[in-house]
Design an enzyme around this catalytic site. Sequence first.
Site, PDB file in Angstrom:
ATOM      1  N   LYS A  11       0.824  -1.213   0.000  1.00 31.61           N
ATOM      2  CA  LYS A  11       0.000   0.000   0.000  1.00 31.61           C
ATOM      3  C   LYS A  11       0.866   1.275   0.000  1.00 31.61           C
ATOM      4  O   LYS A  11       2.065   1.225   0.299  1.00 31.61           O
ATOM      5  CB  LYS A  11      -0.934  -0.036   1.210  1.00 31.61           C
ATOM      6  CG  LYS A  11      -1.941  -1.209   1.159  1.00 31.61           C
ATOM      7  CD  LYS A  11      -2.947  -1.140   2.303  1.00 31.61           C
ATOM      8  CE  LYS A  11      -3.955  -2.278   2.222  1.00 31.61           C
ATOM      9  NZ  LYS A  11      -5.009  -2.179   3.281  1.00 31.61           N
ATOM     10  N   TYR A  51     -12.445  -1.709  -3.858  1.00 29.67           N
ATOM     11  CA  TYR A  51     -12.966  -1.861  -2.492  1.00 29.67           C
ATOM     12  C   TYR A  51     -14.484  -1.683  -2.429  1.00 29.67           C
ATOM     13  O   TYR A  51     -15.026  -1.352  -1.362  1.00 29.67           O
ATOM     14  CB  TYR A  51     -12.271  -0.870  -1.551  1.00 29.67           C
ATOM     15  CG  TYR A  51     -10.893  -1.321  -1.110  1.00 29.67           C
ATOM     16  CD1 TYR A  51     -10.732  -2.400  -0.229  1.00 29.67           C
ATOM     17  CD2 TYR A  51      -9.737  -0.686  -1.548  1.00 29.67           C
ATOM     18  CE1 TYR A  51      -9.468  -2.818   0.190  1.00 29.67           C
ATOM     19  CE2 TYR A  51      -8.470  -1.095  -1.129  1.00 29.67           C
ATOM     20  CZ  TYR A  51      -8.344  -2.167  -0.255  1.00 29.67           C
ATOM     21  OH  TYR A  51      -7.099  -2.586   0.163  1.00 29.67           O
ATOM     22  N   ASN A 114      -2.095   0.233   6.650  1.00 28.09           N
ATOM     23  CA  ASN A 114      -1.578  -1.033   7.180  1.00 28.09           C
ATOM     24  C   ASN A 114      -0.706  -1.817   6.209  1.00 28.09           C
ATOM     25  O   ASN A 114      -0.648  -3.049   6.265  1.00 28.09           O
ATOM     26  CB  ASN A 114      -2.719  -1.875   7.759  1.00 28.09           C
ATOM     27  CG  ASN A 114      -3.777  -2.212   6.738  1.00 28.09           C
ATOM     28  OD1 ASN A 114      -3.642  -1.861   5.573  1.00 28.09           O
ATOM     29  ND2 ASN A 114      -4.813  -2.901   7.170  1.00 28.09           N
ATOM     30  N   HIS A 117      -2.178  -5.452   1.436  1.00 30.06           N
ATOM     31  CA  HIS A 117      -3.488  -6.081   1.247  1.00 30.06           C
ATOM     32  C   HIS A 117      -3.279  -7.559   0.985  1.00 30.06           C
ATOM     33  O   HIS A 117      -2.287  -7.949   0.367  1.00 30.06           O
ATOM     34  CB  HIS A 117      -4.195  -5.456   0.030  1.00 30.06           C
ATOM     35  CG  HIS A 117      -5.360  -6.270  -0.458  1.00 30.06           C
ATOM     36  ND1 HIS A 117      -6.595  -6.227   0.139  1.00 30.06           N
ATOM     37  CD2 HIS A 117      -5.467  -7.179  -1.470  1.00 30.06           C
ATOM     38  CE1 HIS A 117      -7.416  -7.066  -0.493  1.00 30.06           C
ATOM     39  NE2 HIS A 117      -6.751  -7.646  -1.467  1.00 30.06           N
ATOM     40  N   GLU A 128      -9.540 -10.210  -8.048  1.00 32.99           N
ATOM     41  CA  GLU A 128      -8.556  -9.154  -7.803  1.00 32.99           C
ATOM     42  C   GLU A 128      -7.321  -9.313  -8.703  1.00 32.99           C
ATOM     43  O   GLU A 128      -6.759  -8.316  -9.174  1.00 32.99           O
ATOM     44  CB  GLU A 128      -8.145  -9.155  -6.334  1.00 32.99           C
ATOM     45  CG  GLU A 128      -9.298  -8.731  -5.412  1.00 32.99           C
ATOM     46  CD  GLU A 128      -8.993  -8.886  -3.929  1.00 32.99           C
ATOM     47  OE1 GLU A 128      -9.887  -8.626  -3.109  1.00 32.99           O
ATOM     48  OE2 GLU A 128      -7.844  -9.266  -3.571  1.00 32.99           O
TER      49      GLU A 128
HETATM   50  P1  ATP Z   1      -7.189  -5.851   3.204  1.00 32.27           P
HETATM   51  O1  ATP Z   1      -8.508  -6.149   2.535  1.00 32.27           O
HETATM   52  O2  ATP Z   1      -6.610  -4.501   2.820  1.00 32.27           O
HETATM   53  O3  ATP Z   1      -6.204  -6.963   3.051  1.00 32.27           O
HETATM   54  P2  ATP Z   1      -8.288  -6.730   5.690  1.00 32.27           P
HETATM   55  O4  ATP Z   1      -8.911  -7.817   4.884  1.00 32.27           O
HETATM   56  O5  ATP Z   1      -7.404  -7.125   6.820  1.00 32.27           O
HETATM   57  O6  ATP Z   1      -7.441  -5.753   4.769  1.00 32.27           O
HETATM   58  P3  ATP Z   1     -10.803  -5.346   5.587  1.00 32.27           P
HETATM   59  O7  ATP Z   1     -11.850  -5.515   6.631  1.00 32.27           O
HETATM   60  O8  ATP Z   1     -10.996  -6.013   4.269  1.00 32.27           O
HETATM   61  O9  ATP Z   1      -9.395  -5.745   6.238  1.00 32.27           O
HETATM   62  O10 ATP Z   1     -10.620  -3.774   5.375  1.00 32.27           O
HETATM   63  C1  ATP Z   1     -10.004  -3.288   4.194  1.00 32.27           C
HETATM   64  C2  ATP Z   1      -9.080  -2.158   4.546  1.00 32.27           C
HETATM   65  O11 ATP Z   1      -9.864  -1.069   5.005  1.00 32.27           O
HETATM   66  C3  ATP Z   1      -8.096  -2.431   5.680  1.00 32.27           C
HETATM   67  O12 ATP Z   1      -6.932  -3.076   5.287  1.00 32.27           O
HETATM   68  C4  ATP Z   1      -7.803  -1.037   6.158  1.00 32.27           C
HETATM   69  O13 ATP Z   1      -6.837  -0.402   5.307  1.00 32.27           O
HETATM   70  C5  ATP Z   1      -9.136  -0.348   5.996  1.00 32.27           C
HETATM   71  N1  ATP Z   1      -9.887  -0.389   7.253  1.00 32.27           N
HETATM   72  C6  ATP Z   1     -10.523  -1.455   7.809  1.00 32.27           C
HETATM   73  N2  ATP Z   1     -11.091  -1.129   8.968  1.00 32.27           N
HETATM   74  C7  ATP Z   1     -10.829   0.188   9.174  1.00 32.27           C
HETATM   75  C8  ATP Z   1     -11.155   1.119  10.179  1.00 32.27           C
HETATM   76  N3  ATP Z   1     -11.862   0.764  11.242  1.00 32.27           N
HETATM   77  N4  ATP Z   1     -10.698   2.386  10.038  1.00 32.27           N
HETATM   78  C9  ATP Z   1      -9.978   2.769   8.969  1.00 32.27           C
HETATM   79  N5  ATP Z   1      -9.634   1.925   7.966  1.00 32.27           N
HETATM   80  C10 ATP Z   1     -10.058   0.653   8.060  1.00 32.27           C
HETATM   81 MG    MG Z   2     -10.028  -7.460   3.118  1.00 29.54          MG
END
Ligand code: ATP
Ligand code: MG
Length: 139
Positions: A11, A51, A114, A117, A128
Site C-alpha cells: 500500500k 474496495y 496497514n 493487502h 482481484e
Molecule cells: P485488506 O482487505 O486490505 O487486506 P483486511 O482484509 O485485513 O485488509 P478489511 O476488513 O478487508 O481488512 O478492510 C479493508 C481495509 O480497510 C483495511 O486493510 C484497512 O486499510 C481499511 N480499514 C478497515 N477497517 C478500518 C477502520 N476501522 N478504520 C480505517 N480503515 C479501516
Molecule cells: Mg479485506
Amino acid sequence: MSGNRTLTMVKPDAMRKNHGGAILAKIEEAGFRLVATKLTKLSLEKAGEFYAVHKERPFYGELIEFMSSGPIIAAILEKDNAVADFRTLIGATNPADAAEGTIRKLYATSIGENAVHGSDSDENAKIEGDFFFSKLEQF
Ligand code: ATP
Ligand code: MG
C-alpha cells in the site's frame, strides 16, 4: 480444495517509506512465488471499484483516498493454501493486534495505513488478480 493463488498490494504508506522491496523479499522468503507484479497507481475511481464491498462502511472514503494517494505494488502470489497462509504472514488488520514477525507488525502504521493487502477468499483472489493483470501478464 483450497486454491493456490492470492493477490497482494504493497500500500502507499509502505511505498512512501521505501519498504516495497523488503516486503516482497519477506513474501518470497515465506515461499510465495511471484506470478505477476507491477508498480502502479490507483485512481480514486479504480480504488473505489477495488474496495466496492466496503462501500457502506464508515471508513470507505478515507480508504479509497489513501489507496489512491501514491504508487503501489500489485502482485499475484502462488503457494499451497495461498489465501490463508498469506493472511497469516501479513497479520491482523490493525497492526496493534498483529502477531510478532508479521508484515503488518513490522511495517504498518495504523488500521487504515496497514502496509499490505491480502485477498480474503479464493474467489476474490481470482477477481482481484484479473483486476490488475491480463492473462498474458500472469506467469
Ligand atoms: P485488506 O482487505 O486490505 O487486506 P483486511 O482484509 O485485513 O485488509 P478489511 O476488513 O478487508 O481488512 O478492510 C479493508 C481495509 O480497510 C483495511 O486493510 C484497512 O486499510 C481499511 N480499514 C478497515 N477497517 C478500518 C477502520 N476501522 N478504520 C480505517 N480503515 C479501516
Ligand atoms: Mg479485506
